[in-house]
Design an enzyme around this catalytic site. Structure first.
Site, mmCIF file in Angstrom:
data_model
loop_
_atom_site.group_PDB
_atom_site.id
_atom_site.type_symbol
_atom_site.label_atom_id
_atom_site.label_comp_id
_atom_site.label_asym_id
_atom_site.label_seq_id
_atom_site.Cartn_x
_atom_site.Cartn_y
_atom_site.Cartn_z
ATOM 1 N N CYS A 90 0.853 -1.194 0.000
ATOM 2 C CA CYS A 90 0.000 0.000 0.000
ATOM 3 C C CYS A 90 0.883 1.235 0.000
ATOM 4 O O CYS A 90 1.870 1.280 0.741
ATOM 5 C CB CYS A 90 -0.890 -0.026 1.247
ATOM 6 S SG CYS A 90 -1.956 1.414 1.404
ATOM 7 N N HIS A 132 -9.020 -3.606 -2.306
ATOM 8 C CA HIS A 132 -8.088 -2.846 -1.460
ATOM 9 C C HIS A 132 -8.486 -1.368 -1.397
ATOM 10 O O HIS A 132 -8.545 -0.774 -0.312
ATOM 11 C CB HIS A 132 -6.677 -3.021 -2.050
ATOM 12 C CG HIS A 132 -5.590 -2.283 -1.335
ATOM 13 N ND1 HIS A 132 -4.479 -2.920 -0.812
ATOM 14 C CD2 HIS A 132 -5.411 -0.960 -1.090
ATOM 15 C CE1 HIS A 132 -3.689 -2.005 -0.266
ATOM 16 N NE2 HIS A 132 -4.209 -0.815 -0.420
ATOM 17 N N GLU A 133 -8.787 -0.788 -2.561
ATOM 18 C CA GLU A 133 -9.106 0.649 -2.597
ATOM 19 C C GLU A 133 -10.475 0.947 -1.986
ATOM 20 O O GLU A 133 -10.646 1.962 -1.300
ATOM 21 C CB GLU A 133 -9.030 1.189 -4.029
ATOM 22 C CG GLU A 133 -7.669 1.030 -4.706
ATOM 23 C CD GLU A 133 -6.481 1.483 -3.877
ATOM 24 O OE1 GLU A 133 -6.635 2.422 -3.059
ATOM 25 O OE2 GLU A 133 -5.404 0.879 -4.020
ATOM 26 N N HIS A 136 -10.251 1.192 1.660
ATOM 27 C CA HIS A 136 -9.769 2.496 2.143
ATOM 28 C C HIS A 136 -10.929 3.455 2.400
ATOM 29 O O HIS A 136 -10.873 4.275 3.315
ATOM 30 C CB HIS A 136 -8.834 3.148 1.104
ATOM 31 C CG HIS A 136 -7.401 2.729 1.214
ATOM 32 N ND1 HIS A 136 -6.658 2.893 2.363
ATOM 33 C CD2 HIS A 136 -6.555 2.188 0.298
ATOM 34 C CE1 HIS A 136 -5.415 2.453 2.150
ATOM 35 N NE2 HIS A 136 -5.324 2.020 0.907
HETATM 36 ZN ZN LIG Z 1 -3.710 1.127 0.047
#
Ligand SMILES: [Zn+2]
Length: 154
Positions: A90, A132-133, A136
């Site tokens: 990341c 993953h995004e 966030h």
């Molecule tokens: Zn990330």
């Protein structure tokens, strides 16, 4: 080209829930452009707005299918199937890599910079990147998915 600073683990915006985008205007276009520039400059695969301190539901990814940068506004995973093992890092957690388990295929519904809805279905690293995004945007770092930390990306 305007680069934004990518905030690092421990910064407040990385643990907060981002708000939906409701106004599709030139400010949003500028945010997306800056995010694309920042992602390209950092040589990453994906970037979420909270990583530049903006608590809005916007992500930019490199689409492995088209090799293009794609902005997804208010993205939502509408379907996830199968599992795959990935090695993730990341931009907000530099130098740390971990093995994770993610869906093999995801379908994501999102809006573009004009507010038009579209849907993409992706596998492989792009599916991992989408998960993953979107995490966030919900204040979740990839560490929560790490099964085992590794020295380097495969
Ligand atoms: Zn990330």
């Amino acid at each position: 080209m305007a680069l934004r600073e990518i905030v690092k683990e421990g910064y407040e915006s990385l643990s907060k829930i981002s708000k939906p985008v409701t106004t599709f205007d030139s400010r949003l276009e500028l945010l997306i452009k800056d995010m694309k520039d920042t992602l390209t400059n950092a040589d990453g695969l994906g970037l979420a707005a909270p990583q530049i301190g903006v608590l809005r539901r916007v992500i930019v990814i490199v689409d492995g299918e088209t090799e293009q940068l794609v902005a997804l506004v208010n993205p939502e995973i509408t379907n996830a199937s199968g599992t795959q093992n990935a090695t993730e890092g990341c931009l907000s957690v530099p130098g740390v890599w971990g093995r994770t388990e993610r869906p093999a295929e995801v379908t994501v519904k999102a809006q573009d910079s004009k507010g038009e809805w579209f849907e993409i279905t992706r596998t492989g690293i792009t599916a991992v990147c989408l998960c993953h995004e979107i995490d966030h945007l919900n204040g979740i770092l990839f560490r929560e998915h790490v099964i085992e930390y590794v020295e380097e990306k495969d």
